[in-house]
Design an enzyme around this catalytic site. Structure first.
Site, PDB file in Angstrom:
ATOM      1  N   GLY A 198       0.610  -1.333  -0.096  1.00 31.48           N
ATOM      2  CA  GLY A 198      -0.412   0.459  -0.026  1.00 31.48           C
ATOM      3  C   GLY A 198       0.864   1.179   0.132  1.00 31.48           C
ATOM      4  NE  ARG A 240       0.011   2.800  -5.918  1.00 30.90           N
ATOM      5  CZ  ARG A 240      -1.178   3.253  -7.032  1.00 30.90           C
ATOM      6  NH1 ARG A 240      -1.083   3.513  -7.690  1.00 30.90           N
ATOM      7  NH2 ARG A 240      -2.092   1.914  -6.612  1.00 30.90           N
ATOM      8  NE  ARG A 293      -2.490   4.277 -11.032  1.00 27.13           N
ATOM      9  CZ  ARG A 293      -2.344   5.076 -10.729  1.00 27.13           C
ATOM     10  NH1 ARG A 293      -1.814   6.343 -11.498  1.00 27.13           N
ATOM     11  NH2 ARG A 293      -2.403   5.491  -9.548  1.00 27.13           N
ATOM     12  CB  CYS A 320     -14.458   6.519 -30.088  1.00 32.47           C
ATOM     13  SG  CYS A 320     -13.684   6.134 -31.617  1.00 32.47           S
TER      14      CYS A 320
END
Ligand SMILES: *Cc1c(COP(=O)(O)O)cnc(C)c1O
Length: 419
Positions: free
Chosen positions: A240, A278, A315, A344
């Site tokens: 986290g 991350r 993201r 699109c």
């Protein structure tokens, strides 16, 4: 710190000029830096140097590329997996079964069996129902599954709602109020060695306080469970830790995180597991793209239309996330732009009213901090194919995921002969 920097006016990944990769592999393409992955792995491990018994299990979902996993395996990392597919990747990358932790709220029967067959190190059980099923399957095989019970501590991680996982209304873990009862039931079953508890409250955390609150609640629970006669030898503290996506963001460092962990868990006398994703991979990758054209004449700033899109990097569309966008060969000029992909949908917008390097048709640019939750979330929406990935190591690089063309995807779509 990362290894994407200007040299003689040209953005490099370590010693490789990015225009070379664009030329040889094409764009869009993800570019990872081995030195950066290794540095982040080392900084994270160093931050936890005062924790005597531990496993650092990379959260595979952040970047499941086999070469990336191999780099981290070489650094002594295990893997936190959330599907059978990720489990097979971790094994393929050389991670040993005992260093693999299986998390996730919806492990299927087949996935539980896979984990048992491969004798993975730990299952993190997310419900009583799952625990009973795992116990039964293990007992049938004459095995004892090593397991922790994932707790939902009901703390607000103060992050984006879609990546918050530790509040009472989230689907993850067992509510703290039911934890003692659930633990007692599952610990009594043959087939499971329920040896501890786990927690993971969310991702991209910018503050240690919610983590410390969650760990504090675990401490109380551990004491209660021990008082009830359970042996608690393992605790999984999840992942986290956030990363800076833009200038001025200052998430806690691994050293600060490690100091907090050491202070809070110092007297727990357990083996600790960490599941960073991350913080290891985020700033070790960029998405390299080329400007298709610049469209002017609307109401607002020009649209810089790049050849990367929301299918390659989801993201911004998913979370409204910010990715810095820099020219590969900056001219020194600046512009205000809307940076968009060709898909699109209006959601295919990387940045609005962004002050950025001046860009024109044919220029190369990067979206930074794309090494985590980037390529792994890619799709082939708009029949664009799957984006390739490259790993740089000093003055060499390799394609570590080939571009999967729209043709290749189409060839896996049989049309029944009765049509
Ligand atoms: C996603 C996830 C992680 C990794 O989170 P990061 O924010 O990338 O560190 C760790 N553990 C579990 C259970 C997860 O679902």
């Amino acid at each position: 710190m990362d290894h994407f920097a200007l040299k003689d006016g040209v953005l490099h990944a370590e010693d490789i000029p990015l225009p070379r990769i664009a030329e040889e592999v094409g764009t869009p393409v993800y570019v990872y830096s081995r030195a950066t992955l290794e540095r982040h792995a080392k900084v994270f491990a160093d931050g936890l140097s005062s924790v005597p018994r531990k496993l650092i299990a990379f959260a595979v979902k952040a970047n499941p590329n086999l070469a990336v996993l191999k780099v981290l395996q070489n650094q002594g990392f295990g893997a936190d997996v959330v599907s059978g597919g990720e489990l097979m990747r971790a094994l393929a990358a050389g991670m040993t079964p005992d260093t693999i932790v299986f998390s996730g709220v919806g492990k299927t029967r087949e996935e539980l069996i896979l984990g048992l067959d491969r004798q993975i190190g730990q299952f993190n059980i997310e419900s009583r129902e799952e625990g009973r099923e795992l116990a039964e399957l293990a007992a049938q095989r004459g095995q004892q599954a090593q397991a922790c019970l994932r707790i939902n501590p009901d703390v607000d991680a103060k992050t984006h709602e879609k990546i918050s996982t530790g509040k009472a209304e989230n689907k993850f873990g067992i509510p703290l109020v039911h934890a003692r009862e659930a633990f007692a039931e599952l610990a009594s079953l043959d087939g499971i060695n329920l040896r501890g508890v786990a927690v993971h409250i969310g991702s991209q955390l910018g503050d240690l306080e919610p983590l410390e609150t969650a760990f504090g609640k675990l401490a109380t629970l551990i004491a209660d469970l021990r008082a009830a006669g359970h042996a608690i030898t393992h605790v999984d503290l999840g992942g986290g830790l956030g990363v800076p996506y833009k200038v001025g963001e200052n998430p806690p460092s691994p050293a600060e995180y490690g100091a907090m962990v050491a202070r809070v868990t110092g007297d727990w006398d357990v083996h600790l597991t960490f599941e960073p994703g991350r913080v290891i991979a985020g700033n070790a990758g960029v998405l390299l793209t080329k400007v298709i054209r610049v469209k002017r004449g609307g109401n607002g700033p020009p649209f810089v239309i790049v050849d990367a899109a929301m299918n390659d990097l989801a993201r911004p569309a998913l979370y409204g996330a910010w990715h810095d966008c820099d020219a590969v060969v900056p001219s020194g000029e600046r512009m205000t732009a809307n940076i968009v992909g060709p898909i699109c949908e209006t959601g295919d917008t990387f940045a609005r009213d962004r002050d950025c390097d001046a860009l024109q048709s044919g220029d190369l640019a990067v979206f930074r901090t794309a090494g985590a939750y980037g390529a792994t979330m890619a799709s082939s929406y708009n029949s664009r194919g799957f984006v390739p990935e490259v790993l740089v190591d000093g003055d060499r690089y390799a394609v570590v995921a080939e571009r999967l063309s729209a043709d290749a995807i189409m060839s896996a779509e049989p049309v029944p002969d009765w049509l």
